[in-house]
Design a protein around this motif. Sequence first.
Motif, PDB file in Angstrom:
ATOM      1  N   GLY A  72      11.407  83.223  52.626  1.00  0.00           N
ATOM      2  CA  GLY A  72      11.678  84.651  52.776  1.00  0.00           C
ATOM      3  C   GLY A  72      11.811  85.059  54.231  1.00  0.00           C
ATOM      4  N   ASP A  73      10.972  84.461  55.085  1.00  0.00           N
ATOM      5  CA  ASP A  73      11.056  84.740  56.517  1.00  0.00           C
ATOM      6  C   ASP A  73      12.344  84.190  57.106  1.00  0.00           C
ATOM      7  OD1 ASP A  73       8.592  85.899  56.232  1.00  0.00           O
ATOM      8  OD2 ASP A  73       7.501  84.412  57.428  1.00  0.00           O
ATOM      9  N   ALA A  74      12.724  82.986  56.686  1.00  0.00           N
ATOM     10  CA  ALA A  74      13.968  82.385  57.181  1.00  0.00           C
ATOM     11  C   ALA A  74      15.160  83.244  56.771  1.00  0.00           C
ATOM     12  CB  ALA A  74      14.118  80.960  56.647  1.00  0.00           C
ATOM     13  N   ALA A  75      15.133  83.749  55.546  1.00  0.00           N
ATOM     14  CA  ALA A  75      16.218  84.621  55.091  1.00  0.00           C
ATOM     15  C   ALA A  75      16.253  85.905  55.918  1.00  0.00           C
ATOM     16  CB  ALA A  75      16.058  84.942  53.609  1.00  0.00           C
ATOM     17  N   ALA A  76      15.085  86.434  56.242  1.00  0.00           N
ATOM     18  CA  ALA A  76      15.019  87.656  57.050  1.00  0.00           C
ATOM     19  C   ALA A  76      15.573  87.412  58.445  1.00  0.00           C
ATOM     20  CB  ALA A  76      13.577  88.166  57.125  1.00  0.00           C
ATOM     21  N   VAL A  77      15.257  86.252  59.028  1.00  0.00           N
ATOM     22  CA  VAL A  77      15.780  85.919  60.353  1.00  0.00           C
ATOM     23  C   VAL A  77      17.303  85.810  60.290  1.00  0.00           C
ATOM     24  CG1 VAL A  77      15.893  84.079  62.097  1.00  0.00           C
ATOM     25  CG2 VAL A  77      13.678  84.834  61.217  1.00  0.00           C
ATOM     26  N   GLY A  78      17.811  85.143  59.266  1.00  0.00           N
ATOM     27  CA  GLY A  78      19.259  85.019  59.090  1.00  0.00           C
ATOM     28  C   GLY A  78      19.939  86.359  58.928  1.00  0.00           C
ATOM     29  N   LEU A  79      19.327  87.227  58.129  1.00  0.00           N
ATOM     30  CA  LEU A  79      19.897  88.568  57.944  1.00  0.00           C
ATOM     31  C   LEU A  79      19.885  89.349  59.254  1.00  0.00           C
ATOM     32  CD1 LEU A  79      18.450  89.596  54.472  1.00  0.00           C
ATOM     33  CD2 LEU A  79      20.866  89.281  55.050  1.00  0.00           C
ATOM     34  N   ALA A  80      18.799  89.261  60.013  1.00  0.00           N
ATOM     35  CA  ALA A  80      18.712  89.981  61.281  1.00  0.00           C
ATOM     36  C   ALA A  80      19.768  89.482  62.265  1.00  0.00           C
ATOM     37  CB  ALA A  80      17.309  89.848  61.875  1.00  0.00           C
ATOM     38  N   LEU A  81      19.960  88.169  62.339  1.00  0.00           N
ATOM     39  CA  LEU A  81      20.997  87.628  63.214  1.00  0.00           C
ATOM     40  C   LEU A  81      22.383  88.062  62.749  1.00  0.00           C
ATOM     41  CD1 LEU A  81      19.647  84.028  63.884  1.00  0.00           C
ATOM     42  CD2 LEU A  81      19.887  85.885  65.544  1.00  0.00           C
ATOM     43  N   GLY A  82      22.604  88.017  61.451  1.00  0.00           N
ATOM     44  CA  GLY A  82      23.891  88.471  60.907  1.00  0.00           C
ATOM     45  C   GLY A  82      24.139  89.938  61.206  1.00  0.00           C
ATOM     46  N   ALA A  83      23.083  90.741  61.126  1.00  0.00           N
ATOM     47  CA  ALA A  83      23.217  92.155  61.452  1.00  0.00           C
ATOM     48  C   ALA A  83      23.556  92.345  62.924  1.00  0.00           C
ATOM     49  CB  ALA A  83      21.925  92.901  61.104  1.00  0.00           C
ATOM     50  N   GLY A  84      23.010  91.497  63.774  1.00  0.00           N
ATOM     51  CA  GLY A  84      23.349  91.567  65.194  1.00  0.00           C
ATOM     52  C   GLY A  84      24.819  91.286  65.439  1.00  0.00           C
ATOM     53  N   VAL A  85      25.337  90.266  64.772  1.00  0.00           N
ATOM     54  CA  VAL A  85      26.761  89.949  64.893  1.00  0.00           C
ATOM     55  C   VAL A  85      27.599  91.100  64.341  1.00  0.00           C
ATOM     56  CG1 VAL A  85      28.595  88.403  64.068  1.00  0.00           C
ATOM     57  CG2 VAL A  85      26.425  87.461  64.861  1.00  0.00           C
ATOM     58  N   ALA A  86      27.230  91.574  63.166  1.00  0.00           N
ATOM     59  CA  ALA A  86      27.973  92.685  62.549  1.00  0.00           C
ATOM     60  C   ALA A  86      27.915  93.930  63.424  1.00  0.00           C
ATOM     61  CB  ALA A  86      27.405  92.985  61.156  1.00  0.00           C
ATOM     62  N   GLY A  87      26.756  94.183  64.024  1.00  0.00           N
ATOM     63  CA  GLY A  87      26.626  95.344  64.895  1.00  0.00           C
ATOM     64  C   GLY A  87      27.522  95.264  66.111  1.00  0.00           C
ATOM     65  N   SER A  88      27.669  94.075  66.666  1.00  0.00           N
ATOM     66  CA  SER A  88      28.554  93.900  67.823  1.00  0.00           C
ATOM     67  C   SER A  88      30.000  94.161  67.449  1.00  0.00           C
ATOM     68  CB  SER A  88      28.405  92.485  68.385  1.00  0.00           C
ATOM     69  OG  SER A  88      27.100  92.311  68.877  1.00  0.00           O
ATOM     70  N   VAL A  89      30.404  93.648  66.297  1.00  0.00           N
ATOM     71  CA  VAL A  89      31.766  93.913  65.817  1.00  0.00           C
ATOM     72  C   VAL A  89      31.935  95.409  65.549  1.00  0.00           C
ATOM     73  CG1 VAL A  89      33.399  93.488  63.931  1.00  0.00           C
ATOM     74  CG2 VAL A  89      32.079  91.593  64.891  1.00  0.00           C
ATOM     75  N   GLN A  90      30.929  96.018  64.938  1.00  0.00           N
ATOM     76  CA  GLN A  90      30.987  97.449  64.639  1.00  0.00           C
ATOM     77  C   GLN A  90      31.151  98.272  65.908  1.00  0.00           C
ATOM     78  OE1 GLN A  90      27.335  99.299  63.299  1.00  0.00           O
ATOM     79  NE2 GLN A  90      28.469 100.687  61.942  1.00  0.00           N
ATOM     80  N   ILE A  91      30.453  97.919  66.953  1.00  0.00           N
ATOM     81  CA  ILE A  91      30.545  98.661  68.214  1.00  0.00           C
ATOM     82  C   ILE A  91      31.967  98.623  68.753  1.00  0.00           C
ATOM     83  CG2 ILE A  91      29.852  98.575  70.657  1.00  0.00           C
ATOM     84  CD1 ILE A  91      27.002  97.888  69.586  1.00  0.00           C
ATOM     85  N   ALA A  92      32.551  97.431  68.779  1.00  0.00           N
ATOM     86  CA  ALA A  92      33.914  97.307  69.299  1.00  0.00           C
ATOM     87  C   ALA A  92      34.915  98.057  68.428  1.00  0.00           C
ATOM     88  CB  ALA A  92      34.294  95.829  69.405  1.00  0.00           C
ATOM     89  N   VAL A  93      34.796  97.889  67.126  1.00  0.00           N
ATOM     90  CA  VAL A  93      35.756  98.523  66.201  1.00  0.00           C
ATOM     91  C   VAL A  93      35.606 100.040  66.204  1.00  0.00           C
ATOM     92  CG1 VAL A  93      36.353  98.748  63.753  1.00  0.00           C
ATOM     93  CG2 VAL A  93      36.004  96.489  64.745  1.00  0.00           C
ATOM     94  N   MET A  94      34.363 100.519  66.138  1.00  0.00           N
ATOM     95  CA  MET A  94      34.162 101.975  66.096  1.00  0.00           C
ATOM     96  C   MET A  94      34.577 102.629  67.403  1.00  0.00           C
ATOM     97  SD  MET A  94      33.350 102.880  63.092  1.00  0.00           S
ATOM     98  CE  MET A  94      32.948 104.588  63.434  1.00  0.00           C
ATOM     99  N   GLY A  95      34.392 101.932  68.527  1.00  0.00           N
ATOM    100  CA  GLY A  95      34.852 102.486  69.800  1.00  0.00           C
ATOM    101  C   GLY A  95      36.353 102.707  69.795  1.00  0.00           C
ATOM    102  N   THR A  96      37.087 101.711  69.319  1.00  0.00           N
ATOM    103  CA  THR A  96      38.545 101.838  69.232  1.00  0.00           C
ATOM    104  C   THR A  96      38.939 102.894  68.212  1.00  0.00           C
ATOM    105  OG1 THR A  96      38.834  99.532  69.865  1.00  0.00           O
ATOM    106  CG2 THR A  96      40.682 100.574  68.745  1.00  0.00           C
TER     107      THR A  96
END
Length: 149
Positions: A4-28
């Motif tokens: 469960g902890d490993a899944a949470a770490v994976g989700l948090a990292l995935g959210a970080g990647v998604a957030g970076s993409v979101q920042i670039a896309v939403m800015g444009t």
Amino acid sequence: MPAGDAAAVGLALGAGVAGSVQIAVMGTFGERIGALQALAFASCVQAVLTVFVLLALRRSVAGFGHGAQQPAWLWIGGLMGGFIVLSITIAAPRIGSAATIGLLIAGQLVMGAVIDRLGLFGLDRIALHWPRILGIGLLAAGAALSLRR
């Protein structure tokens, strides 16, 4: 590490990647149609998508009713989500994705440490030791340095 902890770490990292993409896309997106319009459109897309996922996985939208019955202070999450998306939509085109991400993460880490230390919002209290303080300071310095062009 428990699964469960490993899944949470994976989700948090995935959210970080998604957030970076979101920042670039939403800015444009915000530059093209306006920050508030981009926020409203993105919020509608998110609402439609999550209702479909909710129906597919739970076969009900009863969770909306359960949410409405909870204390109103718990709805702050929706308000904060809108504020975050509006802020990144405005900030990214002006200061860049890296600076926006650095400042966002620095702010999250500082507030996260305060929430943990005080046990706010029903979470367990977690002590604030020197390694955590050092990490926050280094991240804040990195965020400040990322503002230089």
